[in-house]
Design a protein around this motif. Sequence first.
Motif, PDB file in Angstrom:
ATOM      1  N   LYS A 156       0.783  -1.278  -0.219  1.00 19.11           N
ATOM      2  CA  LYS A 156       0.088   0.122   0.078  1.00 19.11           C
ATOM      3  C   LYS A 156       1.025   1.299  -0.017  1.00 19.11           C
ATOM      4  O   LYS A 156       1.838   1.485   0.697  1.00 19.11           O
ATOM      5  CB  LYS A 156      -0.917   0.059   1.442  1.00 19.11           C
ATOM      6  CG  LYS A 156      -1.879  -1.204   1.334  1.00 19.11           C
ATOM      7  CD  LYS A 156      -2.483  -1.195   2.762  1.00 19.11           C
ATOM      8  CE  LYS A 156      -1.504  -1.084   3.580  1.00 19.11           C
ATOM      9  NZ  LYS A 156      -1.565  -1.948   5.244  1.00 19.11           N
ATOM     10  N   PRO A 157       0.516   2.113  -0.768  1.00 19.22           N
ATOM     11  CA  PRO A 157       1.492   3.367  -1.050  1.00 19.22           C
ATOM     12  C   PRO A 157       1.148   4.407   0.274  1.00 19.22           C
ATOM     13  O   PRO A 157       0.040   3.931   0.869  1.00 19.22           O
ATOM     14  CB  PRO A 157       1.263   4.037  -2.289  1.00 19.22           C
ATOM     15  CG  PRO A 157      -0.167   3.464  -2.346  1.00 19.22           C
ATOM     16  CD  PRO A 157      -0.276   2.176  -1.841  1.00 19.22           C
ATOM     17  N   ASP A 158       2.162   5.035   0.554  1.00 19.25           N
ATOM     18  CA  ASP A 158       2.074   6.151   1.675  1.00 19.25           C
ATOM     19  C   ASP A 158       0.764   6.803   1.227  1.00 19.25           C
ATOM     20  O   ASP A 158       0.635   7.133   0.014  1.00 19.25           O
ATOM     21  CB  ASP A 158       3.217   6.851   1.995  1.00 19.25           C
ATOM     22  CG  ASP A 158       4.230   6.262   2.574  1.00 19.25           C
ATOM     23  OD1 ASP A 158       5.440   6.764   2.517  1.00 19.25           O
ATOM     24  OD2 ASP A 158       4.143   5.090   3.134  1.00 19.25           O
ATOM     25  N   LEU A 159      -0.300   7.228   2.221  1.00 21.24           N
ATOM     26  CA  LEU A 159      -1.280   8.213   1.928  1.00 21.24           C
ATOM     27  C   LEU A 159      -0.930   9.232   0.982  1.00 21.24           C
ATOM     28  O   LEU A 159      -1.786   9.661   0.028  1.00 21.24           O
ATOM     29  CB  LEU A 159      -2.298   8.384   3.220  1.00 21.24           C
ATOM     30  CG  LEU A 159      -2.894   7.298   4.053  1.00 21.24           C
ATOM     31  CD1 LEU A 159      -3.328   7.897   5.167  1.00 21.24           C
ATOM     32  CD2 LEU A 159      -3.713   6.723   2.953  1.00 21.24           C
ATOM     33  N   LYS A 160       0.044   9.945   1.230  1.00 18.41           N
ATOM     34  CA  LYS A 160       0.354  11.116   0.501  1.00 18.41           C
ATOM     35  C   LYS A 160       0.759  10.773  -1.120  1.00 18.41           C
ATOM     36  O   LYS A 160       0.747  11.771  -1.848  1.00 18.41           O
ATOM     37  CB  LYS A 160       1.605  11.960   1.138  1.00 18.41           C
ATOM     38  CG  LYS A 160       2.867  11.314   1.234  1.00 18.41           C
ATOM     39  CD  LYS A 160       4.187  11.818   1.784  1.00 18.41           C
ATOM     40  CE  LYS A 160       5.225  11.077   1.742  1.00 18.41           C
ATOM     41  NZ  LYS A 160       6.312  11.855   2.750  1.00 18.41           N
ATOM     42  N   LEU A 161       1.001   9.562  -1.233  1.00 20.70           N
ATOM     43  CA  LEU A 161       1.338   9.174  -2.631  1.00 20.70           C
ATOM     44  C   LEU A 161       0.131   8.672  -3.301  1.00 20.70           C
ATOM     45  O   LEU A 161       0.248   8.334  -4.614  1.00 20.70           O
ATOM     46  CB  LEU A 161       2.654   8.201  -2.841  1.00 20.70           C
ATOM     47  CG  LEU A 161       3.804   8.576  -2.136  1.00 20.70           C
ATOM     48  CD1 LEU A 161       4.737   7.413  -2.065  1.00 20.70           C
ATOM     49  CD2 LEU A 161       4.529   9.928  -3.040  1.00 20.70           C
ATOM     50  N   CYS A 162      -1.087   8.292  -2.635  1.00 21.34           N
ATOM     51  CA  CYS A 162      -2.121   7.635  -3.316  1.00 21.34           C
ATOM     52  C   CYS A 162      -2.727   8.418  -4.467  1.00 21.34           C
ATOM     53  O   CYS A 162      -3.289   7.980  -5.352  1.00 21.34           O
ATOM     54  CB  CYS A 162      -3.012   7.363  -2.402  1.00 21.34           C
ATOM     55  SG  CYS A 162      -2.727   6.144  -1.394  1.00 21.34           S
ATOM     56  N   THR A 163      -2.500   9.859  -4.399  1.00 21.13           N
ATOM     57  CA  THR A 163      -3.129  10.616  -5.285  1.00 21.13           C
ATOM     58  C   THR A 163      -2.207  11.429  -6.207  1.00 21.13           C
ATOM     59  O   THR A 163      -2.483  12.431  -6.833  1.00 21.13           O
ATOM     60  CB  THR A 163      -4.318  11.460  -4.906  1.00 21.13           C
ATOM     61  OG1 THR A 163      -3.643  12.271  -3.988  1.00 21.13           O
ATOM     62  CG2 THR A 163      -5.346  10.684  -4.107  1.00 21.13           C
ATOM     63  N   ASP A 164      -0.658  11.040  -6.006  1.00 17.89           N
ATOM     64  CA  ASP A 164       0.344  11.813  -6.759  1.00 17.89           C
ATOM     65  C   ASP A 164       0.677  11.306  -8.149  1.00 17.89           C
ATOM     66  O   ASP A 164       1.357  10.470  -8.340  1.00 17.89           O
ATOM     67  CB  ASP A 164       1.349  11.875  -5.677  1.00 17.89           C
ATOM     68  CG  ASP A 164       2.634  12.976  -6.116  1.00 17.89           C
ATOM     69  OD1 ASP A 164       2.557  13.337  -7.243  1.00 17.89           O
ATOM     70  OD2 ASP A 164       3.606  12.970  -5.481  1.00 17.89           O
TER      71      ASP A 164
END
Length: 197
Positions: A156-164
């Motif tokens: 699972k990507p870090d949350l800050k990367l989920c929409t990057d």
Amino acid sequence: MMSGGNTQIVHVKDYTEFEVLGKTRDDAIGEAFDKVARVVGLGYPGGPKVDKLAKEGKANIELPKTHFDEDTLDFSFSGIKTAVINLHHKNPEVNKADLCMSFEKAVTEVLTENIEKAIKQTGIKKVVLAGGVSANTHIREEFEKLGQKLNVQIYKPDLKLCTDNAAMIGSAGYYRYLHGDISDNTLNAVPNLKIGE
């Protein structure tokens, strides 16, 4: 891939070699989250707001889930979205937290059922969640449980990367460059380009 524009199961064979195993036949999951959020009055962007409210609710409302034949890994989220909208219109006093949690539970079950079928069909041992919807708390928790059940690693990507999108595009470009796939200055963006094109 779980986003506002796509819901796909992609077998990544190499950094530049992909095979789409399943895809949505109608609404993407992120689009369904946004429409559910709008109808219950949460606004945009819907995903984070539905996720937050769902934590206060119970999954006590039965919602339909679309299943295709056993070999198909495709998705359909328009039916569940429509069921939530119709239920809310018929009963505006319905508990919104319960409705959001019931919606999250139903779409997550469809996701995990199809991923489980994909794992059994391909024998893969690693599953990566990607796209903005991969930030959803319930989805992340249920995929962890699936990984433990099937002895599969869930990334699972870090949350800050989920929409990057910039990070995803930059990474894809880097591996294409290493593969020797270099374009000239006439290259242009194609917003609806499909994987493999």
